[in-house]
Design a protein around this motif. Sequence first.
Motif, PDB file in Angstrom:
ATOM      1  N   VAL A 159       0.819  -1.208   0.000  1.00 21.29           N
ATOM      2  CA  VAL A 159       0.000   0.000   0.000  1.00 21.29           C
ATOM      3  C   VAL A 159       0.858   1.266   0.000  1.00 21.29           C
ATOM      4  O   VAL A 159       0.633   2.182  -0.773  1.00 21.29           O
ATOM      5  CB  VAL A 159      -0.968  -0.003   1.205  1.00 21.29           C
ATOM      6  CG1 VAL A 159      -1.690   1.325   1.321  1.00 21.29           C
ATOM      7  CG2 VAL A 159      -1.958  -1.145   1.083  1.00 21.29           C
ATOM      8  N   ASP A 160       1.827   1.343   0.884  1.00 23.39           N
ATOM      9  CA  ASP A 160       2.655   2.544   0.985  1.00 23.39           C
ATOM     10  C   ASP A 160       4.041   2.361   0.385  1.00 23.39           C
ATOM     11  O   ASP A 160       4.962   3.121   0.682  1.00 23.39           O
ATOM     12  CB  ASP A 160       2.798   2.955   2.457  1.00 23.39           C
ATOM     13  CG  ASP A 160       1.494   3.448   3.045  1.00 23.39           C
ATOM     14  OD1 ASP A 160       0.715   4.070   2.302  1.00 23.39           O
ATOM     15  OD2 ASP A 160       1.253   3.205   4.243  1.00 23.39           O
ATOM     16  N   GLY A 161       4.223   1.350  -0.439  1.00 21.70           N
ATOM     17  CA  GLY A 161       5.552   1.015  -0.934  1.00 21.70           C
ATOM     18  C   GLY A 161       5.871   1.608  -2.286  1.00 21.70           C
ATOM     19  O   GLY A 161       5.013   2.121  -2.998  1.00 21.70           O
ATOM     20  N   LEU A 162       7.134   1.512  -2.615  1.00 20.95           N
ATOM     21  CA  LEU A 162       7.616   1.888  -3.935  1.00 20.95           C
ATOM     22  C   LEU A 162       7.623   0.666  -4.831  1.00 20.95           C
ATOM     23  O   LEU A 162       7.675  -0.472  -4.343  1.00 20.95           O
ATOM     24  CB  LEU A 162       9.055   2.415  -3.832  1.00 20.95           C
ATOM     25  CG  LEU A 162       9.280   3.731  -3.111  1.00 20.95           C
ATOM     26  CD1 LEU A 162      10.778   3.998  -2.976  1.00 20.95           C
ATOM     27  CD2 LEU A 162       8.621   4.856  -3.880  1.00 20.95           C
ATOM     28  N   LEU A 163       7.609   0.892  -6.124  1.00 20.09           N
ATOM     29  CA  LEU A 163       7.842  -0.197  -7.065  1.00 20.09           C
ATOM     30  C   LEU A 163       9.340  -0.464  -7.071  1.00 20.09           C
ATOM     31  O   LEU A 163      10.150   0.441  -7.284  1.00 20.09           O
ATOM     32  CB  LEU A 163       7.355   0.174  -8.459  1.00 20.09           C
ATOM     33  CG  LEU A 163       5.851   0.354  -8.615  1.00 20.09           C
ATOM     34  CD1 LEU A 163       5.514   0.770 -10.043  1.00 20.09           C
ATOM     35  CD2 LEU A 163       5.113  -0.922  -8.236  1.00 20.09           C
ATOM     36  N   THR A 164       9.701  -1.705  -6.818  1.00 17.95           N
ATOM     37  CA  THR A 164      11.111  -2.069  -6.704  1.00 17.95           C
ATOM     38  C   THR A 164      11.406  -3.311  -7.542  1.00 17.95           C
ATOM     39  O   THR A 164      10.504  -3.963  -8.051  1.00 17.95           O
ATOM     40  CB  THR A 164      11.489  -2.374  -5.236  1.00 17.95           C
ATOM     41  OG1 THR A 164      10.715  -3.487  -4.779  1.00 17.95           O
ATOM     42  CG2 THR A 164      11.248  -1.158  -4.345  1.00 17.95           C
ATOM     43  N   PHE A 165      12.698  -3.617  -7.652  1.00 16.70           N
ATOM     44  CA  PHE A 165      13.132  -4.835  -8.325  1.00 16.70           C
ATOM     45  C   PHE A 165      14.331  -5.400  -7.579  1.00 16.70           C
ATOM     46  O   PHE A 165      14.985  -4.702  -6.798  1.00 16.70           O
ATOM     47  CB  PHE A 165      13.495  -4.575  -9.800  1.00 16.70           C
ATOM     48  CG  PHE A 165      14.729  -3.737  -9.979  1.00 16.70           C
ATOM     49  CD1 PHE A 165      15.992  -4.323 -10.058  1.00 16.70           C
ATOM     50  CD2 PHE A 165      14.645  -2.355 -10.067  1.00 16.70           C
ATOM     51  CE1 PHE A 165      17.131  -3.551 -10.223  1.00 16.70           C
ATOM     52  CE2 PHE A 165      15.775  -1.569 -10.235  1.00 16.70           C
ATOM     53  CZ  PHE A 165      17.021  -2.164 -10.310  1.00 16.70           C
ATOM     54  N   SER A 166      14.589  -6.663  -7.832  1.00 19.25           N
ATOM     55  CA  SER A 166      15.819  -7.282  -7.348  1.00 19.25           C
ATOM     56  C   SER A 166      16.407  -8.069  -8.504  1.00 19.25           C
ATOM     57  O   SER A 166      15.696  -8.492  -9.419  1.00 19.25           O
ATOM     58  CB  SER A 166      15.558  -8.191  -6.148  1.00 19.25           C
ATOM     59  OG  SER A 166      14.749  -9.283  -6.518  1.00 19.25           O
TER      60      SER A 166
END
Length: 160
Positions: free
Chosen positions: A125-132
């Motif tokens: 909900v309060d997160g960023l779009l990220t990758f690993s």
Amino acid sequence: MAGIKAIGCKLSVDTSTNGTPVWEQIANLTTIGEIGLESEEIDVTTLDSANDFKEYIGGAKDGGSIDLEGNIVTDAGLTKLYALANSRAIKKFKIEYPKKGTETTAANWLVTGYISSCKDGEKTVDGLLTFSAGIRVSGAPTFNACLLYTSPSPRDRTRS
């Protein structure tokens, strides 16, 4: 307190096709994992080993894997990483430290390997779009110390 800030470190991949390096930065990274080497251990313990202690010698060396994490700012970065992971192409990677003082070239690690994983991060909900992602190192990692700028000595200057 002594130390060097990690902010400013960069990871680039060599995208050249003719042998002359063309370094393209993988942007928006938040983490570049550990780089180095490990040696396998070979157990050489015998029934005659002193004081009941196991004994070992070093075996094959392994450059390991480098874990990466970052923020998705545009689709292009994730698309490029995913394509590299899908191709399993062996590439050259450079992890560059920030320049400091009078350095003309920053310290860096050079590794050869392939993108072994590429994952779109968890959505909250309060997160960023990220990758690993991960780089599986093939062969020996190489550390290159920085080059310092040195002004010419008075002897080397030409007179006007």
